[in-house]
Design an enzyme around this catalytic site. Structure first.
Site, short mmCIF file in Angstrom:
data_model
loop_
_atom_site.label_atom_id
_atom_site.label_comp_id
_atom_site.label_asym_id
_atom_site.label_seq_id
_atom_site.Cartn_x
_atom_site.Cartn_y
_atom_site.Cartn_z
N GLU A 176 0.95 -1.41 0.16
CA GLU A 176 0.28 -0.08 -0.33
C GLU A 176 1.07 1.59 -0.09
OE1 GLU A 176 -4.17 -0.34 1.19
OE2 GLU A 176 -4.34 -2.26 0.07
N HIS A 252 -3.33 1.53 8.11
CA HIS A 252 -1.77 1.64 7.54
C HIS A 252 -1.18 2.21 8.23
CE1 HIS A 252 -3.97 2.48 3.26
NE2 HIS A 252 -3.34 1.44 3.52
N CYS A 378 -2.58 10.79 4.23
CA CYS A 378 -2.94 10.39 3.08
C CYS A 378 -2.61 11.15 1.64
CB CYS A 378 -4.35 9.64 3.31
SG CYS A 378 -4.93 8.65 4.62
O1 SUG Z 1 -7.86 2.93 1.33
N1 SUG Z 1 -10.94 4.86 2.04
C1 SUG Z 1 -9.58 4.32 1.58
C2 SUG Z 1 -8.78 5.93 2.35
C3 SUG Z 1 -6.84 5.80 2.13
C4 SUG Z 1 -6.24 6.16 3.19
N2 SUG Z 1 -4.66 6.89 2.82
C5 SUG Z 1 -3.76 6.34 3.65
N3 SUG Z 1 -4.52 6.17 5.03
N4 SUG Z 1 -2.99 6.49 3.00
C6 SUG Z 1 -9.03 3.02 1.77
O2 SUG Z 1 -9.27 3.07 2.68
C7 SUG Z 1 -13.19 4.75 1.13
C8 SUG Z 1 -13.79 4.28 -0.63
C9 SUG Z 1 -15.39 4.39 -0.18
O3 SUG Z 1 -15.94 3.76 0.84
O4 SUG Z 1 -16.08 5.07 -1.11
C10 SUG Z 1 -11.82 4.50 0.52
O5 SUG Z 1 -10.86 3.90 -0.41
#
Ligand code: SUG
Length: 457
Positions: A176, A252, A378
């Site tokens: 990731e 994460h 993020c």
């Molecule tokens: O991969 N949310 C993302 C958030 C990513 C956050 N990134 C970091 N922590 N670096 C994920 O979980 C949600 C999309 C939705 O539910 O519509 C989503 O993909």
């Protein structure tokens, strides 16, 4: 004369299909806010304001374009046919409606998951290495790496850069990106210590692992990236996240720890074997350094003051730690949610008043992204670049007042004020989004990066 070296924050621009679909198991905000009506326009403007705020502090700030969504090539790959894009959307609705939200997600905005970047001071060949994350754990994100790779190649061109393929897809090498990777250093231009954090072992199933939610980064993927980036020996550490934290919603590492230069800000329960991890980091940073060089500074937040639950709800650790030019200490860029939780706000206040490493906290409104579990950290991918590398870059991606005006105008022109889950069935979204992105590639001088610009129809 050595050229000046910067850490550039590349922020993901929110795409026109930003919505709340509850796609990420283990990401509590994504699940809790599923079905809400989103505002793609507000989301993109909030993101641009963040970029402008950092640029105004004198930091090098840049932008990465959103991906094409809904992603018609993925639907085609899954056997959904049709003469036009409208037909393909209609056929998806009839035969596999569950796919629509996955191929429409604007999740590529969270570019901390776009790639792992090892900058030139850390690598044996002196080049900057990129590995786009395969994002294998979540289907809606697993369709990102191909476009990510094209975007990175369009911006980082020439002999200074090495672009690797994403690791093999599937759970064993689930990766990731920078959300689980931090770089410590004294100066950005000096060799740093790269810190990789994984959720579980893929091959040795007897090792500790979360039981409720998926571990989205494996140890083996970290090891593979260390090998292919050819990092300087003894200048990287691979550590395990606390499985209990993953089960509490820390999907994460950047939800529970953040680092910049020689400072690590983390929650007491972030890692397994914390003392050992900290000792390893410290000795790696000191290795080969001048004898009087200082080691790492740690700010550990105890559970007694802020529980993991509060850390996940406030995103206290998904903050950005930055050092504006002319300052020695750190500024924290925090989401406004941190201001609204009493214990978190008090803690931040204490840091500014009493901790010598922290000068200031700046709160930003990122609610649209936060509702999907995406805080300030993020939204950004850090790339260390020299002055010459920035000057040589032909893409028009570096934020200044002019680009900010251009991009806010572009958002105002193309984005919807509201997007409800049912709106994803509207075939107009495909055409709207393509028109916007086609114009964007011209504004950013990126050439053709999208499937609709490259593939035969
Ligand atoms: O991969 N949310 C993302 C958030 C990513 C956050 N990134 C970091 N922590 N670096 C994920 O979980 C949600 C999309 C939705 O539910 O519509 C989503 O993909």
């Amino acid at each position: 004369m050595t050229s000046q070296v910067f850490e550039v924050n590349f922020d993901g621009l929110v795409g026109p299909t930003h919505n709340y679909a509850g796609l990420s198991r283990g990401n509590l905000a994504s699940n809790n806010n599923a079905g809400l009506i989103a505002s793609p326009k507000q989301a993109a403007l909030q993101g641009l304001e963040k970029m402008k705020a950092l640029a105004d502090l004198g930091l090098m700030q840049a932008v990465l374009p959103p991906h094409e969504r809904p992603h018609i090539p993925t639907l085609k790959k899954l056997g959904i046919a049709g003469d036009t894009e409208s037909d393909i959307i209609a056929n998806t609705l009839n035969t596999a409606p569950y796919l629509l939200s996955a191929v429409s997600s604007a999740s590529n905005m969270w570019v901390a998951n776009a790639a792992t970047v090892s900058p030139f001071p850390d690598t044996v060949d002196g080049k900057t290495h990129f590995t786009p994350a395969n994002l294998s754990s979540m289907f809606h994100r697993s369709i990102e790496p191909e476009t990510t790779a094209r975007i990175l190649k369009a911006i980082f061109r020439g002999d200074d850069y090495v672009h690797h393929n994403p690791l093999p897809a599937g759970s064993f090498f689930s990766d990731e990106g920078a959300a689980n990777h931090t770089r410590f250093c004294r100066e950005y231009a000096e060799v740093g210590v790269e810190f990789f954090v994984y959720g579980a072992h893929a091959f040795d199933k007897s090792q500790p692992k979360p039981t409720q939610f998926p571990a989205r980064q494996t140890k083996e993927s970290c090891e593979a990236i260390v090998r292919q980036h050819n990092l300087c020996p003894h200048k990287y550490i691979i550590a395990q996240q606390n499985p209990a934290a993953i089960d509490a919603g820390v999907f994460h590492n950047d939800v529970i720890a953040v680092g910049n230069r020689n400072l690590l800000f983390y929650h007491e329960q972030a890692f397994l074997n914390t003392d050992d991890v900290l000792a390893q980091l410290n000795s790696a940073l000191k290795r080969d350094a001048l004898p009087d060089a200082s080691g790492l500074q740690f700010i550990e937040v105890p559970s007694a003051l802020i529980s993991i639950h509060d850390a996940v709800n406030s995103y206290l650790f998904n903050t950005q730690l930055i050092t504006p030019p002319g300052r020695k200490n750190h500024t924290i860029i925090a989401p406004a949610e941190c201001k609204h939780m009493r214990n978190v706000a008090d803690y931040l206040h204490w840091l500014v008043e009493d901790h010598p490493a922290i000068d200031e906290v700046i709160f930003l409104d990122l609610k649209q992204s936060m509702r999907n579990g995406g805080g300030p950290a993020c939204l950004r991918l850090r790339v260390v670049m020299s002055c010459q590398q920035i000057e040589k870059c032909s893409a028009n991606v570096f934020m200044d007042d002019g680009l900010y005006e251009t991009l806010t105008g572009w958002v105002e022109k193309h984005y919807r004020d509201e997007l409800a889950p049912a709106d994803l069935a509207d075939p107009e979204l495909v055409y709207e989004s393509r028109r916007a992105l086609d114009e964007l590639t011209q504004l950013l001088n990126l050439g053709s990066i999208y499937d609709f610009q490259l593939l035969p129809r």
